[in-house]
Design a protein around this motif. Structure first.
Motif, mmCIF file in Angstrom:
data_model
loop_
_atom_site.group_PDB
_atom_site.id
_atom_site.type_symbol
_atom_site.label_atom_id
_atom_site.label_comp_id
_atom_site.label_asym_id
_atom_site.label_seq_id
_atom_site.Cartn_x
_atom_site.Cartn_y
_atom_site.Cartn_z
ATOM 1 N N LEU C 165 0.824 -1.208 0.000
ATOM 2 C CA LEU C 165 0.000 0.000 0.000
ATOM 3 C C LEU C 165 0.859 1.259 0.000
ATOM 4 C CD1 LEU C 165 -2.769 -1.060 2.539
ATOM 5 C CD2 LEU C 165 -3.038 -0.746 0.080
ATOM 6 N N MET C 169 0.705 4.232 -2.677
ATOM 7 C CA MET C 169 0.468 5.636 -2.330
ATOM 8 C C MET C 169 1.584 6.528 -2.860
ATOM 9 S SD MET C 169 -2.452 6.195 -0.933
ATOM 10 C CE MET C 169 -2.292 7.815 -0.199
ATOM 11 N N THR C 189 1.754 4.913 5.646
ATOM 12 C CA THR C 189 0.757 3.837 5.618
ATOM 13 C C THR C 189 0.586 3.227 7.006
ATOM 14 O OG1 THR C 189 1.472 3.366 3.375
ATOM 15 C CG2 THR C 189 0.043 1.748 4.412
ATOM 16 N N VAL C 211 -7.978 6.191 -1.803
ATOM 17 C CA VAL C 211 -7.220 5.015 -1.366
ATOM 18 C C VAL C 211 -6.993 5.079 0.147
ATOM 19 C CG1 VAL C 211 -5.035 3.770 -1.599
ATOM 20 C CG2 VAL C 211 -6.160 4.683 -3.624
ATOM 21 N N SER C 212 -6.727 6.299 0.673
ATOM 22 C CA SER C 212 -6.551 6.465 2.119
ATOM 23 C C SER C 212 -7.782 5.980 2.872
ATOM 24 C CB SER C 212 -6.314 7.935 2.470
ATOM 25 O OG SER C 212 -5.219 8.433 1.758
#
Lengths: 269, 269, 269, 269
Positions: C165, C169, C189, C211-212
């Motif tokens: 992840l 990001m 993350t 996405v967060s």
């Protein structure tokens, strides 16, 4: 109503039931349109999108509003006792999802109350009812309901605690560090105790930081309470269900290894 | 394929099995190289390191890419039905771990898609399969799978809640406090409800802070739900299920290692 | 050693045992001095206090260092096999709590390694051993130990997830929003997934924020896993302990309502 | 006291009991006035409100103070042993809720100690006693009390851990990144470990960020411990403890409402 009883029944089948292809199609369309309507409201709130596609979004919203209005009328017509629907939770939400758009015509600036239609998303739970999702959500709600008194006591205690600690922090830190008033200080305490920790207000004095540490460790500890309550409830929900019924007195919930009825002493088969 | 069947079998033993010394060495090397490749991608992204060691890292990455390509070819060749591997999850990941580097030659700038190879780290779980780690991870996955419908219902409810609350906060706070649009406001709501609390956006109006407090306390409360679900599942997993029944007195729930009935002393079969 | 065996025994009783008044006094003094030493190191690190009381704190630290040195020598002398103590965890910590101060004389600037003596606080658990605290801490440790493989699998999965992840990001947000490198991005993350949420780095692009949100909801969900594991362990720890022992074969852990031994079928009294 | 015994009894019924209409009215009024008094203190702390309504709030506070004083005197008079009330927890809180206002007359600036009356909110729990809320809060408290030794061991371990990790972070990051002293550094460690994460202090060096990640993952893991403890306690609380034993076959663990033995059908006494 001047509608034939036959038409009313047909409408009811389509709108409120999901067994016929027409009913299924209606439900599916409704979910899709609710999603589109929420997405349209969201997108319109983004300045850059509104400038570019404001006109198209405006038209889309009017089409959806008209559809929702027709749906609302149909729902009222399709049931025998329309008032019951109108004053139900979903009835009020359905009305509030259309009304603001019309009111916005008369009084500009109130248009954003259309956002209430986000609540219509909840209808998805209703539409999905016949699936196995309901069993799960019912169990969830049942477990939450059973521990609701304890959760209420817990939440009230936490709020009292936050009022006391917030007042204390206001007295320690004061307006200089951003604790401008007791309500603001209570806001900070809740932000800290729930481990959210925005950081918009932070203690600056050593003593304030010391008390903050105690609050944080406290918050770390008491998060265990609601979790423990709900977990215990979930586990109790799941305790083996013994389906044996006494043939003599109809008593239920026997032990798994019971040979005789606990209530009348009759031999279990 | 023109490869002798014998060679294919040997390759299969080395790559897909871990019983021979060669197979073990292959697995271990692969883990080490995957770690190195991930480390190289990481380090290359650090500006100061790239300036100093960019050239060396570039060479290392090409060596790893060639190794991964050879490994991919070997994996395809070693199995009887190569398409099954190619379209499996690991097959796609293995391909995506090498392909971007070659594409980067033709179209510069896409080179960082090489980061996909971080997903190769998951292969470690595969390689470690024969150890007792698998029992634990299988149990974890089984417990999560069994509560997946409930978790889905819970997550969907949380998301609907966040859409509603986010829209509300947008209406209360507005662009002045950083709630520039409904999507941004929903982002803030999720940041708050999950107790992350970045603090990049914070409520400024007293009413906004009041609603925030409710959201935070709500978030504090509902964190109990997934925890309760998974815990209840873990505990239920562990309750001994013994199906043995005494042939003499029909007593149940014997110990797993019971040889005699606890109720009548009769020998269990 | 040239020490009389009698003196060694006496010293052992005082230092390692707590049954005599002298032993109790030694233990208590040690706790107090460890607390004072940690407080002194802490206070010395505060610039304003160092300016005012630096000299006094310096003297206090030297007195404590000499005391700790004497204690270390006494501990070595008091046991028959000194190497066993010296290479034990507490032996190494005790040495590291004094040594840096002396080395600091030769190489100035390393003096703060004296902070290692904070680890001596752990000795409090040792000293309090005879009390009922130990039962509780032993139970805690036992429960944690039993679920350690599962916790390890869980943590490794979380770390792999964070690497994947974090890389994602970095690709989405890039250095412009503070995601300056993949390691920094992984740091972000972990800050997000564990719901810490410092806010020193926050996503700026809409897709990054989206996405967060997924990462936060994921973090909210998987916090349930370690909790579930440890809770299930605690509950299993507590399962009723039946003290009945079979008089024929000494088998234990019978059911509470067992009438016959599950192992040999012998009638339980 | 010169008060007639009859009057004292009547007063006692009104103030300490809730069975008569007068008693119920007194309790209800008290809750309302406590809420108003807390609200008044809160509002007075908001600068903009104080400017506008400072005079009115001042009068309201004096009325409440006089009421609280009369209530305090009445409570002292109504009981046979006044000292027992005066030195009880609620007695001290009741006094502290009025005294600061009078002292504030003599020494201006201490007026805000009136905030102590927020603690009077706790009396609500007392007043609500006869309702079913008490059962729930008693159960909560009982579960917390039973796991208090374990929670104490856990909290002490966490604090020792924070001292050690805080000292470590001070050594790694130093004053340049905001870790100005060891106490500040410990404050940061607690902020991080409890997943609050204000972001007022954040690690700037790569190694500091690496250690932070470990601390966060640790915090994520150990949050499971208090939750597990309390949950296990809640569940154990709920396991039915039935001490009945069948006089015929000695079977145990009957249902609470069992009238006949589940094992032999014999009538239970």
């Amino acid at each position: 109503m001047a509608l034939s009883e036959n038409f009313r029944k047909k409408l009811h089948t389509i709108i409120y039931e999901a067994d016929t292809p027409a009913g299924k199609f209606f439900d599916l369309s409704l979910i899709v349109i609710i999603f589109i309507s929420v997405a349209a409201v969201m997108l319109e709130s983004v300045a850059s999108i509104k400038i570019k596609y404001g006109y198209e979004l405006g038209i889309a919203e009017w089409i959806i509003t008209v559809f929702f209005t027709l749906e609302y009328i149909a729902r009222t017509v399709a049931v025998k006792r329309p008032w019951r629907y109108i004053f139900s939770f979903y009835g009020v939400v359905d009305l509030l999802a259309t009304l603001p758009k019309y009111i916005g015509l008369l009084f500009p600036g109130t248009g954003f109350f259309i956002a209430i239609r986000a609540i219509r998303l909840l209808r998805i739970f209703r539409i999905l009812k016949p699936t196995h999702f309901v069993g799960a959500s019912d169990q969830l709600l049942a477990a939450l309901k059973k521990s609701r008194v304890k959760i209420a006591v817990f939440l009230f205690s936490v709020i009292v605690l936050c009022v006391i600690l917030g007042t204390l922090m206001y007295m320690i830190e004061g307006p200089a560090s951003g604790f401008t008033s007791i309500p603001t200080s209570i806001y900070w305490t809740i932000v800290t105790l729930t481990t959210v920790g925005f950081g918009d207000i932070t203690p600056a004095t050593p003593f304030g930081q010391f008390v903050s540490m105690l609050i944080m460790i406290l918050g770390y500890g008491i998060i265990a309470v609601p979790t423990g309550l709900v977990t215990a409830q979930f586990i109790n929900e799941k305790t083996p269900v013994n389906t044996q019924v006494c043939h003599n007195c109809n008593a239920q919930n026997h032990r798994d290894d019971a040979k005789f009825c606990y209530n009348c002493g009759y031999k279990l088969n």
